[in-house]
Structure formats: C-alpha cells, structure tokens
Design an enzyme around this catalytic site. Sequence first.
Site, PDB file in Angstrom:
ATOM      1  CE  LYS A  11      -3.941  -2.082   2.475  1.00  0.00           C
ATOM      2  NZ  LYS A  11      -4.843  -1.882   3.643  1.00  0.00           N
ATOM      3  CE1 TYR A  51      -9.421  -2.785   0.682  1.00  0.00           C
ATOM      4  CE2 TYR A  51      -8.527  -0.940  -0.555  1.00  0.00           C
ATOM      5  CZ  TYR A  51      -8.345  -2.040   0.256  1.00  0.00           C
ATOM      6  OH  TYR A  51      -7.065  -2.407   0.648  1.00  0.00           O
ATOM      7  CG  PHE A  59     -13.010   1.650   7.697  1.00  0.00           C
ATOM      8  CD1 PHE A  59     -12.553   1.112   6.493  1.00  0.00           C
ATOM      9  CD2 PHE A  59     -13.704   0.819   8.562  1.00  0.00           C
ATOM     10  CE1 PHE A  59     -12.781  -0.208   6.164  1.00  0.00           C
ATOM     11  CE2 PHE A  59     -13.942  -0.516   8.240  1.00  0.00           C
ATOM     12  CZ  PHE A  59     -13.471  -1.028   7.028  1.00  0.00           C
ATOM     13  NE  ARG A  87      -6.040 -12.154   5.773  1.00  0.00           N
ATOM     14  CZ  ARG A  87      -6.648 -10.959   5.804  1.00  0.00           C
ATOM     15  NH1 ARG A  87      -6.712 -10.199   4.723  1.00  0.00           N
ATOM     16  NH2 ARG A  87      -7.175 -10.502   6.912  1.00  0.00           N
ATOM     17  CB  THR A  93      -6.902  -5.583  10.288  1.00  0.00           C
ATOM     18  OG1 THR A  93      -7.410  -6.763   9.653  1.00  0.00           O
ATOM     19  CG2 THR A  93      -7.315  -4.356   9.490  1.00  0.00           C
ATOM     20  NE  ARG A 104      -2.124  -5.499   7.405  1.00  0.00           N
ATOM     21  CZ  ARG A 104      -3.314  -6.009   7.085  1.00  0.00           C
ATOM     22  NH1 ARG A 104      -3.832  -6.990   7.798  1.00  0.00           N
ATOM     23  NH2 ARG A 104      -3.984  -5.544   6.035  1.00  0.00           N
ATOM     24  CG  ASN A 114      -3.440  -2.118   7.159  1.00  0.00           C
ATOM     25  OD1 ASN A 114      -3.387  -1.723   6.002  1.00  0.00           O
ATOM     26  ND2 ASN A 114      -4.443  -2.831   7.627  1.00  0.00           N
ATOM     27  CG  HIS A 117      -5.483  -6.208   0.089  1.00  0.00           C
ATOM     28  ND1 HIS A 117      -6.686  -6.123   0.747  1.00  0.00           N
ATOM     29  CD2 HIS A 117      -5.639  -7.125  -0.901  1.00  0.00           C
ATOM     30  CE1 HIS A 117      -7.543  -6.963   0.161  1.00  0.00           C
ATOM     31  NE2 HIS A 117      -6.937  -7.571  -0.842  1.00  0.00           N
ATOM     32  CD  GLU A 128      -9.218  -9.078  -3.009  1.00  0.00           C
ATOM     33  OE1 GLU A 128     -10.023  -8.675  -2.156  1.00  0.00           O
ATOM     34  OE2 GLU A 128      -8.093  -9.544  -2.711  1.00  0.00           O
TER      35      GLU A 128
HETATM   36  N1  UDP Z   1      -9.556  -0.329   7.825  1.00  0.00           N
HETATM   37  C1  UDP Z   1      -9.524   0.869   8.497  1.00  0.00           C
HETATM   38  N2  UDP Z   1     -10.194   0.968   9.696  1.00  0.00           N
HETATM   39  C2  UDP Z   1     -10.865  -0.072  10.232  1.00  0.00           C
HETATM   40  C3  UDP Z   1     -10.892  -1.295   9.546  1.00  0.00           C
HETATM   41  C4  UDP Z   1     -10.224  -1.399   8.339  1.00  0.00           C
HETATM   42  O1  UDP Z   1      -8.920   1.835   8.030  1.00  0.00           O
HETATM   43  O2  UDP Z   1     -11.453   0.080  11.321  1.00  0.00           O
HETATM   44  C5  UDP Z   1      -8.847  -0.448   6.524  1.00  0.00           C
HETATM   45  C6  UDP Z   1      -7.499  -1.138   6.706  1.00  0.00           C
HETATM   46  O3  UDP Z   1      -6.549  -0.494   5.869  1.00  0.00           O
HETATM   47  C7  UDP Z   1      -7.773  -2.544   6.221  1.00  0.00           C
HETATM   48  C8  UDP Z   1      -8.822  -2.308   5.123  1.00  0.00           C
HETATM   49  O4  UDP Z   1      -9.603  -1.226   5.618  1.00  0.00           O
HETATM   50  O5  UDP Z   1      -6.598  -3.182   5.751  1.00  0.00           O
HETATM   51  C9  UDP Z   1      -9.709  -3.478   4.810  1.00  0.00           C
HETATM   52  O6  UDP Z   1     -10.264  -3.976   6.003  1.00  0.00           O
HETATM   53  P1  UDP Z   1     -10.351  -5.546   6.320  1.00  0.00           P
HETATM   54  O7  UDP Z   1     -11.226  -5.711   7.516  1.00  0.00           O
HETATM   55  O8  UDP Z   1     -10.733  -6.266   5.054  1.00  0.00           O
HETATM   56  O9  UDP Z   1      -8.848  -5.896   6.765  1.00  0.00           O
HETATM   57  P2  UDP Z   1      -7.669  -6.724   6.075  1.00  0.00           P
HETATM   58  O10 UDP Z   1      -8.280  -7.858   5.294  1.00  0.00           O
HETATM   59  O11 UDP Z   1      -6.917  -5.739   5.195  1.00  0.00           O
HETATM   60  O12 UDP Z   1      -6.805  -7.206   7.223  1.00  0.00           O
END
Ligand code: UDP
Length: 140
Positions: A11, A51, A59, A87, A93, A104, A114, A117, A128
């Site tokens: 990112k 997204y 958010f 993952r 996250t 992370r 973070n 992705h 994707e």
């Molecule tokens: N995100 C955020 N605030 C939150 C939750 C998610 O900014 O409270 C952002 C964060 O960058 C995250 C992305 O939205 O990576 C997608 O969220 P997801 O729950 O899918 O997390 P991921 O799969 O990336 O761990």
Amino acid sequence: MAIERTFSMIKPDATKRNLTGAITQMLEEAGLRVVASKRVFMSTRQAEGFYAVHKDRPFFGELVETMTSGPTVVQVLEGENAILKNREIMGATNPANADEGTIRKVHALSIGENSVHGSDAPETAKAEIAYWFSETEIVG
Ligand code: UDP
C-alpha cells in the site's frame, strides 16, 4: 497441499517509505513466489471499486483517500496454501494486534496505514487478481 494464487498489495504508506523490496523479501522468505507485479497509482474510482465490499463502513472514505495518496504495488503470489500463508505473514489488520515478525508488526503505522493487503478466501483471490491483472500478465 494445493498450489494456490492470491492477490497482494503493497500500500501507499509502504511504497512512500521505500519498503517495496523489504516487504517483497518477507513474502518470498515465507515461501511465496511473485508471479505478477506492477506499480499503479489508483484512481478514486479504482479504489472505490476494489473496496466496494466496505462501502457502507465508517472508514470507507479514509480508506479510499489513503489508497489514492501514492503508488501501490499490486502482485499475484503463488505457493502452497498461498492465501492463508499470506494472511499469516501479513499479521492482524491493526498492527497493534499483529504477531511479532509479521509485515504489519514490523512495518505498519496504524490500522489505516497498515502497509499490505491480502485476499482472505479463494473467491476473493480470484476476483481481486482479475480486477488488476489479465491472464497474460501472470507468469508462473
Ligand atoms: N480499515 C480501516 N479501519 C478499520 C478497519 C479497516 O482503516 O477500522 C482499513 C485497513 O486499511 C484494512 C482495510 O480497511 O486493511 C480493509 O479492512 P479488512 O477488515 O478487510 O482488513 P484486512 O483484510 O486488510 O486485514
């Protein structure tokens, strides 16, 4: 165990700090192979489309803004159990909750910034990958 493909992004918070190589190295050391990679500057429309599943979350606006704030490296990763493996190496996250040694934990700044992705399931990986790559751009 089956060889899988998954979709990954480095990112803007990470590309801006020149961490593309460091993060890619962590992915490779975890046993994942980069079979497609390109650097893109996402448009607002591309970020909103990618997204879309989060469009009603509080958010969402901030997420789209962050993803359009600099270059992103989009990648296809291949390997045994690649979706889960990616993952695991990414970490939680919220970097505050991420395990030691994960991308992370080592590199992320906050939940919004973070660094990476990764697809969370086979169906999302397929969709994707198709969102960013044509078949001919993926060289296994
Ligand atoms: N995100 C955020 N605030 C939150 C939750 C998610 O900014 O409270 C952002 C964060 O960058 C995250 C992305 O939205 O990576 C997608 O969220 P997801 O729950 O899918 O997390 P991921 O799969 O990336 O761990």
